[in-house]
Design an enzyme around this catalytic site. Structure first.
Site, PDB file in Angstrom:
ATOM      1  N   VAL A   8       0.842  -1.205   0.000  1.00  0.00           N
ATOM      2  CA  VAL A   8       0.000   0.000   0.000  1.00  0.00           C
ATOM      3  C   VAL A   8       0.874   1.251   0.000  1.00  0.00           C
ATOM      4  CG1 VAL A   8      -1.664   1.339   1.357  1.00  0.00           C
ATOM      5  CG2 VAL A   8      -1.973  -1.134   1.096  1.00  0.00           C
ATOM      6  N   VAL A  50       2.449   1.892  -3.480  1.00  0.00           N
ATOM      7  CA  VAL A  50       1.518   2.421  -4.476  1.00  0.00           C
ATOM      8  C   VAL A  50       1.041   3.818  -4.092  1.00  0.00           C
ATOM      9  CG1 VAL A  50      -0.742   2.071  -5.552  1.00  0.00           C
ATOM     10  CG2 VAL A  50       0.816   0.134  -5.257  1.00  0.00           C
ATOM     11  N   GLU A  51       0.852   4.065  -2.799  1.00  0.00           N
ATOM     12  CA  GLU A  51       0.334   5.360  -2.356  1.00  0.00           C
ATOM     13  C   GLU A  51       1.366   6.481  -2.501  1.00  0.00           C
ATOM     14  OE1 GLU A  51      -2.507   6.459  -1.427  1.00  0.00           O
ATOM     15  OE2 GLU A  51      -3.719   4.693  -0.999  1.00  0.00           O
ATOM     16  N   SER A  52       2.597   6.233  -2.068  1.00  0.00           N
ATOM     17  CA  SER A  52       3.569   7.335  -1.975  1.00  0.00           C
ATOM     18  C   SER A  52       4.961   6.984  -2.480  1.00  0.00           C
ATOM     19  CB  SER A  52       3.688   7.776  -0.514  1.00  0.00           C
ATOM     20  OG  SER A  52       4.268   6.738   0.269  1.00  0.00           O
ATOM     21  N   TYR A  92      -5.870   1.130  -8.935  1.00  0.00           N
ATOM     22  CA  TYR A  92      -5.199   1.071  -7.639  1.00  0.00           C
ATOM     23  C   TYR A  92      -5.169  -0.358  -7.107  1.00  0.00           C
ATOM     24  CZ  TYR A  92      -4.596   2.026  -2.607  1.00  0.00           C
ATOM     25  OH  TYR A  92      -4.171   2.040  -1.293  1.00  0.00           O
TER      26      TYR A  92
END
Length: 315
Positions: free
Chosen positions: A180, A183-185, A270
């Site tokens: 996570v 992919v997020e940051s 996502y």
């Protein structure tokens, strides 16, 4: 130092209860802002009342609050005092937290105070000394030395260490959390989206407040809050990782409204990206292990999951 709310004089105020389970329940409501206004001071009042009645989980939660910056300052002395009481009540997660500090040079009251924000004092304890000297890694002649980064700009190795340290507290597989974050940051603690999502796990301000994150730019707080939200989503969607990930991106209301992954290009992409990071297909997410054994199997019982489901049931 604990200021009782003026509403506590009314007979129907739950703070008047003598049932520690009820008091703990309301403390959780105010801590997370669920079916009650999010107010950490108010949560402290309820946790304190339950702790005074001998509830070890409430004692642990007070220790956790004081060990963090949720009330503006971190008081490790007060935190340790409450964690010691929880540990005496056989709440083994408290024993794990206490291992971080050297307690030999400080005395702790048998009956600690319950302090609210305006009375907080910043105090620290010396870090625990390692039981064995750390082995120095073998030098690599061709490799350049890795610079030591400031605490507010941790590198990926430090982020991974934080994730693996915190994941058991949220019963999460650290590999899922790391996917996570990637992919997020892309492991950038200063990342910010056009929707004002902030930090490693891209918490929007409402989500940060909901899960007790005072400073979303603090890597540890951001990861802790993001994990708390991911754990709640997994419990809410009965362990379905695909729906939990969709909820993390689009919000749980959108998932419920559409009866599954919402038909949003961003959300669908996502979910696929995280599946690829985990090395599975989107359908293969169902086979990914999401849980991690809790630090305290006896105390972290079904009650926590039941609490989340009870107060987040759509209605």
């Amino acid at each position: 130092m604990l200021a009782t709310s003026s509403s506590a004089s009314t007979s129907d105020d739950p703070l008047n209860s003598n049932n520690p389970a009820v008091l703990l329940d309301w403390g959780q409501r105010h801590f997370h802002g669920v079916r009650a206004t999010q107010n950490i001071d108010r949560a402290v009042q309820f946790y304190c009342a339950a702790a005074r009645l001998g509830n070890a989980e409430a004692q642990y939660r007070l220790g956790d609050i004081y060990a963090r910056t949720l009330l503006g300052k971190r008081d490790e002395v007060l935190a340790a005092a409450w964690l010691l009481k929880a540990a005496a009540g056989q709440y083994s997660a408290a024993k794990t937290r206490l291992k971080d500090w050297d307690l030999s040079t400080t005395s702790f009251p048998a009956d600690p105070d319950c302090v609210t924000r305006e009375h907080m004092v910043a105090r620290t304890l010396p870090s625990a000394r390692p039981t064995k000297p750390a082995k120095a890694p073998k030098p690599k002649p061709t490799a350049a030395p890795i610079p030591r980064l400031a605490l507010d700009t941790p590198d990926r190795r430090e982020i991974e260490r934080l994730v693996r340290t915190l994941a058991p507290r949220h019963r999460l597989n650290p590999d899922v959390v790391l996917a996570v974050i990637q992919v997020e940051s892309n492991f950038n603690p200063k990342a910010q989206s056009h929707k004002q999502a902030q930090g490693l796990m891209q918490l929007i301000p409402d989500t940060a407040r909901r899960f007790g994150v005072a400073d979303p730019w603090d890597a540890r707080q951001n990861i802790d809050g993001g994990m708390a939200y991911l754990r709640w989503l997994l419990d809410h969607f009965n362990g379905d990782l695909r729906l939990a990930l969709a909820g993390y991106n689009a919000g749980e209301q959108a998932v419920r409204r559409h009866g599954g992954v919402p038909p949003y290009k961003e959300t669908q992409g996502y979910v696929r990206k995280i599946a690829r990071v985990l090395g599975v297909s989107e359908e293969g997410l169902a086979a990914v292990q999401t849980t991690h054994a809790p630090i305290d199997a006896a105390s972290a019982s079904q009650s926590e999951t039941d609490w989340a489901r009870r107060f987040f049931t759509p209605g």
